[in-house]
Design a protein around this motif. Structure first.
Motif, short mmCIF file in Angstrom:
data_model
loop_
_atom_site.label_atom_id
_atom_site.label_comp_id
_atom_site.label_asym_id
_atom_site.label_seq_id
_atom_site.Cartn_x
_atom_site.Cartn_y
_atom_site.Cartn_z
N SER A 84 7.72 4.10 -8.44
CA SER A 84 6.37 3.74 -8.87
C SER A 84 5.84 4.84 -9.77
CB SER A 84 5.44 3.58 -7.66
OG SER A 84 4.14 3.23 -8.05
N ARG A 354 1.82 -1.07 -8.25
CA ARG A 354 1.99 -1.47 -6.85
C ARG A 354 2.29 -0.22 -6.02
NH1 ARG A 354 3.14 -7.25 -6.74
NH2 ARG A 354 3.73 -7.12 -4.54
N GLU A 361 -0.18 -3.07 1.24
CA GLU A 361 -0.39 -2.91 -0.20
C GLU A 361 -1.84 -2.59 -0.54
OE1 GLU A 361 1.11 -6.14 -2.45
OE2 GLU A 361 3.18 -5.47 -2.26
N SER A 364 -2.48 -0.75 -4.03
CA SER A 364 -2.16 -1.32 -5.34
C SER A 364 -3.43 -1.43 -6.18
CB SER A 364 -1.51 -2.69 -5.19
OG SER A 364 -0.31 -2.59 -4.45
#
Length: 419
Positions: A84, A354, A361, A364
């Motif tokens: 990420s 994300r 999550e 995000s």
């Protein structure tokens, strides 16, 4: 026998004598465990997988075995299978002989990472400077800056390790790096009926080779705007309508080396249209990948702050709604997001990031450019808005009419992949 101190003191009372020749049972057990770990490659790999990248870079000098283990492409993929981005970066100024870049940290608590301000890792023989063309999983595809296409030199650069590789000359810059370190190039074909041809540069061979047969592409296909997802390089048609049943885009399966078509029809996307709104004929506002997910955002109208984020199913069966977005919170904090006297919202979507697993999550978020040279992040879970940075006057001095520069960003993440 070496003893620590002859007199009794606070220190000597707490420390036992240390022997260099006859280790005690506890020391022997520790040494035996260390030897066992070092001799078991599987166990050593499991430990090293939890070590941060910067530490791993120093561990490469421990031994030849550790160096071979850490630089192995399989270990690199296992260490961070779904990376990420930790920051975004963009060209701050292109007036110089070499463009300089500004970084935007994606975590509010972090200082702005600046692995480089300009690219000077090699002396380009054309003396034209070096610029970034693509970023993928921590590797950058770079090329000679301000040089003619046919004369450009191309490089793969890892800003984390400061290592780079010079590629053999290619004819076009419409390329993309895969995480297995292959560079895919689309060039003009000599076959008039099928005008495009793919060539692949491999890390293992250090050579370019032709892949597959020449092929056609939809009109206005943007080969320079590509996304690597699901083991494939995806190209987008700049004028494709999400609601036209005859439109499609192309993608290239890297391992199978095959070009496929991806229909973009009303059947492939769950449309959510606001009340009193007709079906739009508009191109996608944002396309991007994060942690193994491919996202599409289509803002139907400038007069709304409500829109959906779509995600492509892994089997390419279609797009589905992943997030509902309401940017009214941004206009409450930053009133210049709305045009004076109207309800037109002004923003530029830079990235979708994300964070966390499927069931967790909450981290995000969207990264947006708003008027006044501000970059903010919008959290999907609680709709909170946080300012990440604000451009200095040099960067945002020249605006378009709606006070946005519409900057184009690259993703940055740490990687120790070999080049």
């Amino acid at each position: 026998m070496i003893k620590l101190g002859a007199k009794k003191s606070r220190t000597s009372q707490q420390l036992s004598p240390v022997s260099l020749h006859d280790p005690g049972p506890e020391s022997s057990s520790v040494i035996a465990s260390a030897v066992k770990v070092a001799s078991s490659e599987d166990l050593l790999i499991q430990i090293l997988l939890h070590v941060p990248i910067k530490k791993l870079l120093s561990f490469k000098s421990v031994s030849k075995h550790w160096y071979s283990l850490i630089t192995n492409p399989r270990f690199v993929r296992l260490h961070n299978p779904l990376p990420s981005a930790s920051a975004l970066f963009f060209i701050r100024s292109s007036c110089r002989s070499t463009p300089d870049y500004q970084f935007i940290p994606l975590d509010v608590s972090d200082d702005c990472p600046t692995p480089f301000k300009s690219l000077d890792f090699v002396h380009d023989p054309l003396r034209s400077g070096i610029s970034v063309l693509q970023s993928c999983n921590g590797l950058l595809l770079c090329a000679s800056y301000r040089a003619r296409i046919l004369n450009r030199r191309y490089y793969v650069y890892n800003p984390t390790t400061k290592h780079f590789a010079t590629l053999l000359q290619i004819k076009q810059e419409h390329s993309k790096i895969s995480p297995y370190y292959k560079v895919v190039c689309v060039r003009q074909s000599k076959t008039s009926d099928n005008p495009f041809q793919i060539e692949i540069y491999s890390y293992e061979t250090r050579l370019w080779r032709v892949s597959g047969q020449p092929f056609k592409a939809p009109q206005f296909t943007k080969f320079e705007n590509c996304i690597y997802w699901n083991g494939c390089v995806h190209w987008w048609n700049g004028f494709v309508s999400l609601w036209n049943d005859e439109q499609y885009t192309l993608y290239f399966k890297v391992e199978e080396e095959r070009v496929e078509q991806l229909p973009m029809t009303r059947k492939n996307i769950q449309a959510v249209v606001m009340p009193d709104q007709d079906l739009p004929e508009q191109v996608a506002t944002y396309l991007g990948e994060s942690q193994g997910h491919w996202h599409l955002i289509d803002v139907y109208s400038d007069s709304t702050c409500l829109f959906n984020v779509y995600e492509m199913a892994r089997d390419y069966s279609g797009w589905f709604v992943k997030y509902h977005v309401d940017l009214s919170a941004i206009s409450t904090i930053y009133t210049d997001t709305i045009t004076n006297g109207s309800y037109d919202y002004r923003f530029n979507i830079l990235s979708l990031v994300r964070r966390g697993q499927e069931e967790e999550e909450d981290g995000s978020f969207l990264v947006l450019e708003i008027p006044g040279g501000k970059i903010v992040r919008y959290n999907f879970a609680d709709k909170s808005v946080v300012k990440l940075c604000e451009f200095d006057p040099i960067v945002h001095r020249y605006y378009y009419n709606n006070d946005l520069k519409y900057i184009s960003t690259f993703s940055y993440m740490e990687s120790f992949a070999s080049v």
